[in-house]
Structure formats: C-alpha cells, structure tokens
Motif scaffolding. Sequence first.
Motif, PDB file in Angstrom:
ATOM      1  N   ALA A 176       0.050   2.009  -6.233  1.00  0.00           N
ATOM      2  CA  ALA A 176       0.119   1.242  -4.910  1.00  0.00           C
ATOM      3  C   ALA A 176       1.013  -0.081  -4.741  1.00  0.00           C
ATOM      4  O   ALA A 176       1.121  -0.772  -3.810  1.00  0.00           O
ATOM      5  CB  ALA A 176      -1.350   0.852  -4.487  1.00  0.00           C
ATOM      6  N   SER A 246       1.412   1.857   4.923  1.00  0.00           N
ATOM      7  CA  SER A 246       0.723   2.709   4.056  1.00  0.00           C
ATOM      8  C   SER A 246       0.079   3.630   5.327  1.00  0.00           C
ATOM      9  O   SER A 246      -0.477   2.966   6.181  1.00  0.00           O
ATOM     10  CB  SER A 246      -0.359   2.076   3.273  1.00  0.00           C
ATOM     11  OG  SER A 246       0.024   1.588   2.082  1.00  0.00           O
ATOM     12  N   ASP A 290       2.836  -4.652  -0.471  1.00  0.00           N
ATOM     13  CA  ASP A 290       2.422  -3.139  -0.853  1.00  0.00           C
ATOM     14  C   ASP A 290       1.055  -3.110  -0.966  1.00  0.00           C
ATOM     15  O   ASP A 290       0.148  -1.975  -0.455  1.00  0.00           O
ATOM     16  CB  ASP A 290       3.260  -2.634  -2.054  1.00  0.00           C
ATOM     17  CG  ASP A 290       3.089  -1.453  -2.289  1.00  0.00           C
ATOM     18  OD1 ASP A 290       2.780  -0.795  -1.466  1.00  0.00           O
ATOM     19  OD2 ASP A 290       3.881  -0.792  -3.261  1.00  0.00           O
ATOM     20  N   ALA A 291       0.287  -4.122  -1.926  1.00  0.00           N
ATOM     21  CA  ALA A 291      -1.082  -3.851  -2.125  1.00  0.00           C
ATOM     22  C   ALA A 291      -1.925  -4.145  -1.067  1.00  0.00           C
ATOM     23  O   ALA A 291      -2.759  -3.384  -0.722  1.00  0.00           O
ATOM     24  CB  ALA A 291      -1.239  -5.127  -3.280  1.00  0.00           C
ATOM     25  N   SER A 293      -0.923  -3.476   2.414  1.00  0.00           N
ATOM     26  CA  SER A 293      -1.167  -2.315   3.206  1.00  0.00           C
ATOM     27  C   SER A 293      -2.009  -1.378   2.786  1.00  0.00           C
ATOM     28  O   SER A 293      -2.540  -0.513   3.465  1.00  0.00           O
ATOM     29  CB  SER A 293       0.462  -1.871   3.262  1.00  0.00           C
ATOM     30  OG  SER A 293       0.657  -1.033   2.011  1.00  0.00           O
ATOM     31  N   THR A 294      -2.261  -1.102   1.458  1.00  0.00           N
ATOM     32  CA  THR A 294      -3.092  -0.296   1.180  1.00  0.00           C
ATOM     33  C   THR A 294      -4.668  -0.712   1.246  1.00  0.00           C
ATOM     34  O   THR A 294      -5.511   0.074   1.763  1.00  0.00           O
ATOM     35  CB  THR A 294      -2.926   0.113  -0.716  1.00  0.00           C
ATOM     36  OG1 THR A 294      -1.593   0.448  -0.717  1.00  0.00           O
ATOM     37  CG2 THR A 294      -4.101   1.164  -1.195  1.00  0.00           C
TER      38      THR A 294
HETATM   39 MG    MG Z   1       0.460   0.025  -1.289  1.00  0.00          MG
END
Ligand code: MG
Length: 328
Positions: A176, A246, A290-291, A293-294
């Motif tokens: 992720a 995501s 990125d983190a 959006s997860t």
């Molecule tokens: Mg992610």
Amino acid sequence: MCKKKVIKLAAVLVLFVSVTLSIWICKNNNAHYECTEYAMNTVIHISASGKNAQRAAEEVTEEIRKIDSRMSAHSKKSEIYQLNLRASKEPLKVSDEVFSLIKKSVYISEKTNGAFDITVKPLADVWNITSENPSLPSDEQISDALSKIGFRNIILDEKNKTVFFAREGMSLDLGAITKGYAADRAAEIFKKHNIKSALVDLGGNIYAVGKKTDGSKWKIGIQAPFKKRGEYFKLYPAEDTSIVTSGAYERYFEINGKIYHHILDPKTGYPAQSGIQSATVVCKNSVLADALSTAVYVLGKEESKSLTDIFDGIHIIILTDSGEIIEY
Ligand code: MG
Ligand code: ADP
C-alpha cells in the motif's frame, strides 16, 4: 587568400558553429522523453522534458525496478522477505531505508486508528485476491489471520535499526506504499537532474513535477471506477505534488454478484466496505498520499474528515457509492 577574405570566412565559420550549437542546446533543453514500463504489477508511464530528460527518466525506471525488488514480500533477496521469515524469533537489523519506511508506516497506522496497517499480510494471504482461482476464506481462516496482525506488535529499535515482531506468524506487506515511495524517489531523481517538467504515473499513483512545458498546471484525471481506463470523474490541477487514488475496481474477484477487493479492513478482516468507490489523496509526499488513500478507503467519508487536521497540506477527494464527490 587575402586577409579580408580570411576574416570573412572565419566570421562565417564562427556564425555557423554558434548557430548549430545554439540549435543543439535549444533542442536538448526542450527534449521530451516518454516511456511505458511494466513493474510493481502495474503499467508505469513516465514523461519528462528538458535537458537530460531521457537520462533522468531511465534512472527513474531503474530505481522503480530496484524498489520493486527491495520492498517485495516475495523476493527472497528483499529485507522484507527476511523480516517475514525471521523477525518473530529475533530482532533483525535492516537498512536505514527500510527502517524509516516501517517507522513512517507505524506512525500513519497510529494516526489512522489502524485503518492503514502494513502487518495486514496474513490477511491478504488468506484472501489471495489476485490468485487465478480465488475463493472465500472461512471464518476460522480470517480470525486466525486477524490474531497475527496489528502494527503495535512491530517493535522498532531506533538506535540499532532493528525490527522485531512481538507475535508469532506476523508478516509485513508494503504493497500500500511501495508505489508512493517509488513516486517520491522519481520526483527526487528528476529534481537532481534539474528537470522542471515531468510526470510519473504508477497505475494511478502519480507525481507531477513542476508544470507542463507550456507553463500551465498538469491536469490529473481521477479514474472513474469500473469505467474504461482513462475515463475520469474529475480533473485535478497539479504542480509539484503527488496524487494517489485507491479503489476497489482494480483488483477484485466476484462471487454471486458480490465484489471482494484488495483493500482490507484490519478490524473486520474483510474487504473494506465504507460506502465509497474511490479515495484520492493529494499531497507533496507520495508515501503519505499512498498510505492515506488506502486509509481513507477503509475509514469512509465521516471518519476521514479529521485526517486533514492531523496531516498538514493534504487534500482528500472521495467518490461515494451514490456518486457524490466530497472534498476535504
Ligand atoms: Mg495505497
Ligand atoms: P493499489 O496497490 O491498488 O494502489 P493500495 O495502495 O490501496 O492499492 O494498496 C493495497 C495493497 O496494500 C493490497 O494489495 C494489500 O497488499 C495491502 N493492503 C490491503 N489492505 C491494507 C490496509 N488496510 N493497510 C495497509 N495495506 C493494505
């Protein structure tokens, strides 16, 4: 040859050389380079403009491939693989790079109330969403996997740069954030080469470096879920920032008309069902984007709101199941 003629010839020669040189420099300064690669289980587009664009883009491609194997949980040579094999028996020393990524992940886990959690691997293995013949795991399999996850069981020793798992059977999956990390490294490489205009797109995980060559901002399309690739529900103007989305529409399987996708809720053990179709986070740091959006995908629209108070300079775009676009 008379003296006047020699001077004239020399002048013409100087003019010729300088014009040729300036055309060459000009061409090189405006050089545009584009390439498409396949890595990190996704299609990667890189485009860059300016002197050394090609060299910079090639360096970016090489770095993406290296990160792919360095951060992979499957490659036997990777530190993550070694951690997963041995870190529940003894603390293992890792590189500064891996240590700081794990430390950052744990920090984001704390701030997202565990919605983002890199210890999710035992659960991801049980679901095995991308396998050729996926099937529903049993309740026992899920509760067994749940007993092996939890970011609080990652014990970090800052001084010795070691990682220890406090529970037997724990393992890490950096899936992720790996693309976000690669996007950050790409932006750094472009900056090192003094590239003022570049775009790297790792399957919806984007870094926009500078502006377009015409001076306008990049227009980043946010993919419309379950529509043809390249069909967007929103265009976002971007400059020197990362944009990460995501969603459930990329990796999933379907049983009896129900979709089971790859973003897992570490609390329930099931694919997250928070009432949203896609979660986009814009911020300068792509690992964070990125983190988060997860995490936003797991948390849903209400719980995600407070993330903008916790993390400076982030922008969240949510597309709900009912098609509403919400921005924080
Ligand atoms: Mg992610
Ligand atoms: P994508 O890889 O499609 O861009 P994400 O960035 O949202 O999607 O990451 C999903 C991947 O991360 C999954 O394939 C899985 O390996 C892992 N993962 C799933 N759920 C979580 C979670 N709640 N926290 C951290 N990692 C997760």
